[in-house]
Design an enzyme around this catalytic site. Structure first.
Site, PDB file in Angstrom:
ATOM      1  N   CYS A  41       0.872  -1.179   0.000  1.00 39.44           N
ATOM      2  CA  CYS A  41       0.000   0.000   0.000  1.00 39.44           C
ATOM      3  C   CYS A  41       0.909   1.228   0.000  1.00 39.44           C
ATOM      4  O   CYS A  41       2.043   1.165   0.471  1.00 39.44           O
ATOM      5  CB  CYS A  41      -0.854  -0.052   1.263  1.00 39.44           C
ATOM      6  N   SER A  43       0.877   3.577   1.897  1.00 38.19           N
ATOM      7  CA  SER A  43       1.257   3.925   3.278  1.00 38.19           C
ATOM      8  C   SER A  43       2.595   3.275   3.661  1.00 38.19           C
ATOM      9  O   SER A  43       3.333   3.813   4.485  1.00 38.19           O
ATOM     10  CB  SER A  43       0.161   3.519   4.259  1.00 38.19           C
ATOM     11  N   HIS A  46       5.088   5.635   2.570  1.00 38.88           N
ATOM     12  CA  HIS A  46       5.161   6.772   3.502  1.00 38.88           C
ATOM     13  C   HIS A  46       6.114   6.451   4.662  1.00 38.88           C
ATOM     14  O   HIS A  46       6.862   7.301   5.107  1.00 38.88           O
ATOM     15  CB  HIS A  46       3.779   7.104   4.096  1.00 38.88           C
ATOM     16  N   HIS A  63       1.082  -4.065   5.846  1.00 38.52           N
ATOM     17  CA  HIS A  63      -0.116  -4.114   6.704  1.00 38.52           C
ATOM     18  C   HIS A  63      -1.307  -4.637   5.918  1.00 38.52           C
ATOM     19  O   HIS A  63      -2.443  -4.374   6.260  1.00 38.52           O
ATOM     20  CB  HIS A  63      -0.410  -2.718   7.274  1.00 38.52           C
ATOM     21  N   CYS A 170      -6.173  -3.976   3.820  1.00 39.89           N
ATOM     22  CA  CYS A 170      -6.147  -2.512   3.787  1.00 39.89           C
ATOM     23  C   CYS A 170      -6.795  -1.942   2.532  1.00 39.89           C
ATOM     24  O   CYS A 170      -7.877  -1.394   2.591  1.00 39.89           O
ATOM     25  CB  CYS A 170      -4.724  -1.946   3.947  1.00 39.89           C
TER      26      CYS A 170
HETATM   27  P1  NAD Z   1      -0.945   4.688  -5.169  1.00 41.88           P
HETATM   28  O1  NAD Z   1       0.370   5.362  -5.127  1.00 41.88           O
HETATM   29  O2  NAD Z   1      -1.025   3.295  -5.683  1.00 41.88           O
HETATM   30  O3  NAD Z   1      -1.980   5.579  -6.047  1.00 41.88           O
HETATM   31  C1  NAD Z   1      -2.003   6.970  -6.028  1.00 41.88           C
HETATM   32  C2  NAD Z   1      -2.539   7.452  -7.386  1.00 41.88           C
HETATM   33  O4  NAD Z   1      -2.654   8.894  -7.339  1.00 41.88           O
HETATM   34  C3  NAD Z   1      -1.614   7.104  -8.569  1.00 41.88           C
HETATM   35  O5  NAD Z   1      -2.372   6.485  -9.590  1.00 41.88           O
HETATM   36  C4  NAD Z   1      -1.063   8.481  -8.996  1.00 41.88           C
HETATM   37  O6  NAD Z   1      -0.832   8.557 -10.414  1.00 41.88           O
HETATM   38  C5  NAD Z   1      -2.210   9.414  -8.595  1.00 41.88           C
HETATM   39  N1  NAD Z   1      -1.801  10.818  -8.405  1.00 41.88           N
HETATM   40  C6  NAD Z   1      -0.659  11.295  -7.829  1.00 41.88           C
HETATM   41  N2  NAD Z   1      -0.662  12.638  -7.838  1.00 41.88           N
HETATM   42  C7  NAD Z   1      -1.822  13.028  -8.419  1.00 41.88           C
HETATM   43  C8  NAD Z   1      -2.411  14.291  -8.704  1.00 41.88           C
HETATM   44  N3  NAD Z   1      -1.786  15.435  -8.374  1.00 41.88           N
HETATM   45  N4  NAD Z   1      -3.636  14.317  -9.304  1.00 41.88           N
HETATM   46  C9  NAD Z   1      -4.266  13.165  -9.633  1.00 41.88           C
HETATM   47  N5  NAD Z   1      -3.752  11.939  -9.388  1.00 41.88           N
HETATM   48  C10 NAD Z   1      -2.553  11.873  -8.797  1.00 41.88           C
HETATM   49  O7  NAD Z   1      -1.528   4.773  -3.678  1.00 41.88           O
HETATM   50  P2  NAD Z   1      -2.594   3.843  -2.897  1.00 41.88           P
HETATM   51  O8  NAD Z   1      -1.893   2.654  -2.321  1.00 41.88           O
HETATM   52  O9  NAD Z   1      -3.811   3.644  -3.727  1.00 41.88           O
HETATM   53  O10 NAD Z   1      -2.913   4.829  -1.652  1.00 41.88           O
HETATM   54  C11 NAD Z   1      -3.488   6.098  -1.899  1.00 41.88           C
HETATM   55  C12 NAD Z   1      -3.430   6.968  -0.649  1.00 41.88           C
HETATM   56  O11 NAD Z   1      -4.307   6.428   0.350  1.00 41.88           O
HETATM   57  C13 NAD Z   1      -2.048   7.040   0.015  1.00 41.88           C
HETATM   58  O12 NAD Z   1      -1.836   8.353   0.534  1.00 41.88           O
HETATM   59  C14 NAD Z   1      -2.162   6.056   1.166  1.00 41.88           C
HETATM   60  O13 NAD Z   1      -1.260   6.323   2.204  1.00 41.88           O
HETATM   61  C15 NAD Z   1      -3.598   6.314   1.573  1.00 41.88           C
HETATM   62  N6  NAD Z   1      -4.246   5.248   2.363  1.00 41.88           N
HETATM   63  C16 NAD Z   1      -5.117   5.643   3.338  1.00 41.88           C
HETATM   64  C17 NAD Z   1      -5.797   4.693   4.068  1.00 41.88           C
HETATM   65  C18 NAD Z   1      -6.786   5.085   5.124  1.00 41.88           C
HETATM   66  O14 NAD Z   1      -7.185   4.235   5.931  1.00 41.88           O
HETATM   67  N7  NAD Z   1      -7.243   6.332   5.145  1.00 41.88           N
HETATM   68  C19 NAD Z   1      -5.574   3.335   3.804  1.00 41.88           C
HETATM   69  C20 NAD Z   1      -4.735   2.984   2.770  1.00 41.88           C
HETATM   70  C21 NAD Z   1      -4.065   3.937   2.061  1.00 41.88           C
HETATM   71 ZN    ZN Z   2      -2.749   0.689   3.688  1.00 47.08          ZN
END
Ligand code: NAD
Ligand code: ZN
Length: 319
Positions: A41, A43, A46, A63, A170
Site C-alpha cells: 500500500c 502507506s 510513507h 499491513h 487494507c
Molecule cells: P498509489 O500510489 O497506488 O496511487 C495513487 C494514485 O494517485 C496514482 O495512480 C497516482 O498517479 C495518482 N496521483 C498522484 N498525484 C496526483 C495528482 N496530483 N492528481 C491526480 N492523481 C494523482 O496509492 P494507494 O496505495 O492507492 O494509496 C493512496 C493513498 O491512500 C495514500 O496516501 C495512502 O497512504 C492512503 N491510504 C489511506 C488509508 C486510510 O485508511 N485512510 C488506507 C490505505 C491507504
Molecule cells: Zn494501507
C-alpha cells in the site's frame, strides 16, 4: 523462536533490506502467523520516507496480508494453528466504547493511542543482528512470520485464496468502505475519485455497487484509466489536459459539482480540489489519502459554510 526472512526498514530514507530475522513465540493473548501473501500500500512507502507519525525505526512494514496461524499463546480461543486469517491493522477488542459503537471502526486498545510501534506490552517479537525491530500497525506483513494480538486477527474462510484476500487487509476495505460506510453513496448520485491506485480503484468499485450513475475518475497517469473503466468509472480525466483547475472542470461537467468526492492521493492541493469539486449544498468529500506528518491544509471556509461536509476515514470505516 523462528528464523525467517523479512524486509526491514533500518532508517528513514533508506530502501528496504531483506534480512534473516528472529520471530519470538506468541505470548499470552497473541497469535503467530505464517504470512503467505502481502500487498503493498502507498502507506508502506510513507513509512520508508519517514513521513508517518509515531513510527520508530528499525521497523518491518506491511499491513495488507493474509496467512495461516502457526501457533497461539496461552488463552487464545478464537483461532487455532492451521486457520486462515487476515491480520487487522485496526484491531477490534470488541469491548471498548468505540468497538461497541456501530458507527465507529476504531478501538481504544489500539496502536493509535500509543506513541510507539511495539506490541501492547511495549515489547517486540522481532530481532535482527542483535537489535530489536519494531512492529508496524502491529501487523508487519513484510515478514514470513509475524506476531499479533488475538483481537487483531480475523479468521477467514478455509477456501479463500490468500494471494487475493490479502487486499482486504487494507486497500480494498479502505476504498470500498470509504464509498459504502463513510460517504454512504446513494443510488443515482455523481462521484469523483482523485487517484486511481489500489485504494482509489476500490472507491470506484464501492461507488458502482452503491448505484452511482456517474463516476468520474481523476489521475495524472492515463495508464490507470482502462482499469478504472473496467471497474465502473464512466469518465476518466487527467488534470494535466486542462488549463483551468480540476474542480472547475468537474463543476462544469456536472452542473453544480458532484454529490461525493474522494481524495485518494495524499496531497494538500488535491484535498482542497476534491472538497471544492463537490456541490456547495449537500456535497460530501472524503479524505482517504495520507498526508506527510506535520503538514497542514488551508481552505476558504465558505466551502464548508454553504453546507458541504468533509470527513476522513481510516480503513473505510470497516470493522
Ligand atoms: P498509489 O500510489 O497506488 O496511487 C495513487 C494514485 O494517485 C496514482 O495512480 C497516482 O498517479 C495518482 N496521483 C498522484 N498525484 C496526483 C495528482 N496530483 N492528481 C491526480 N492523481 C494523482 O496509492 P494507494 O496505495 O492507492 O494509496 C493512496 C493513498 O491512500 C495514500 O496516501 C495512502 O497512504 C492512503 N491510504 C489511506 C488509508 C486510510 O485508511 N485512510 C488506507 C490505505 C491507504
Ligand atoms: Zn494501507
Amino acid at each position: 523462536v523462528i528464523r525467517c526472512r523479512a524486509a526491514v526498514a533500518w532508517a528513514p530514507g533508506k530502501p528496504l533490506s531483506v534480512e534473516e530475522v528472529e520471530v519470538a513465540p506468541p505470548k499470552a493473548g497473541e497469535v503467530r502467523i505464517k504470512i503467505v501473501a502481502t500487498g503493498i500500500c502507498h502507506s508502506d512507502d510513507h513509512i520508508l520516507k519517514g513521513s508517518l507519525p509515531n513510527v520508530e525505526f528499525p521497523v518491518i512494514p506491511g499491513h495488507e496480508g493474509a496467512g495461516i496461524v502457526e501457533s497461539i499463546g496461552e488463552g487464545v480461543t478464537s483461532v487455532k494453528p492451521g486457520d486462515k486469517v487476515i491480520p487487522l491493522c485496526i484491531p477490534q477488542c470488541g469491548e471498548c466504547s468505540f468497538c461497541q459503537n456501530p458507527e465507529s471502526n476504531f478501538c481504544q486498545k489500539s496502536h493509535f493511542s500509543e506513541s510507539q510501534n511495539l506490541l501492547p506490552d511495549k515489547t517486540s517479537r522481532f530481532s535482527c543482528k542483535g537489535k530489536q525491530i519494531h512492529h508496524f500497525l502491529w501487523v508487519s506483513t513484510f515478514s514470513e512470520y509475524t506476531v499479533v494480538p488475538e483481537y487483531a486477527v480475523a479468521k477467514i474462510d478455509a477456501a479463500a485464496p490468500l494471494d487475493k484476500v490479502c487486499l482486504f487487509g487494507c486497500g480494498f476495505s479502505t476504498g470500498y468502505g470509504a464509498a459504502i460506510n463513510t460517504a454512504k453513496v446513494k443510488p443515482g448520485s455523481t462521484c469523483a475519485v482523485f487517484g486511481l491506485g489500489g485504494v482509489g480503484l476500490s472507491v470506484v468499485m464501492g461507488c458502482k455497487v452503491a448505484g452511482a450513475s456517474r463516476i468520474i475518475a481523476v489521475d495524472i497517469n492515463k495508464d490507470k484509466f482502462a482499469k478504472a473503466k473496467q471497474l465502473g468509472a464512466t469518465d476518466c480525466i487527467n488534470p494535466r489536459d486542462f488549463t483551468k483547475p480540476i474542480q472547475e472542470v468537474l463543476t462544469e461537467m456536472t452542473g453544480q459539482g458532484v454529490d461525493y468526492s474522494f481524495e485518494v492521493i495524499g496531497h494538500a492541493d488535491t484535498m482542497v480540489a476534491a472538497l471544492a469539486s463537490c456541490n456547495m449544498s449537500t456535497g460530501g468529500c472524503v479524505m482517504v489519502g495520507v498526508m506527510d506528518s506535520g503538514s497542514e491544509i488551508s481552505i476558504d471556509p465558505t466551502l464548508l459554510l454553504t453546507g458541504r461536509t468533509w470527513k476522513g476515514t481510516m480503513l473505510g470505516g470497516s470493522k
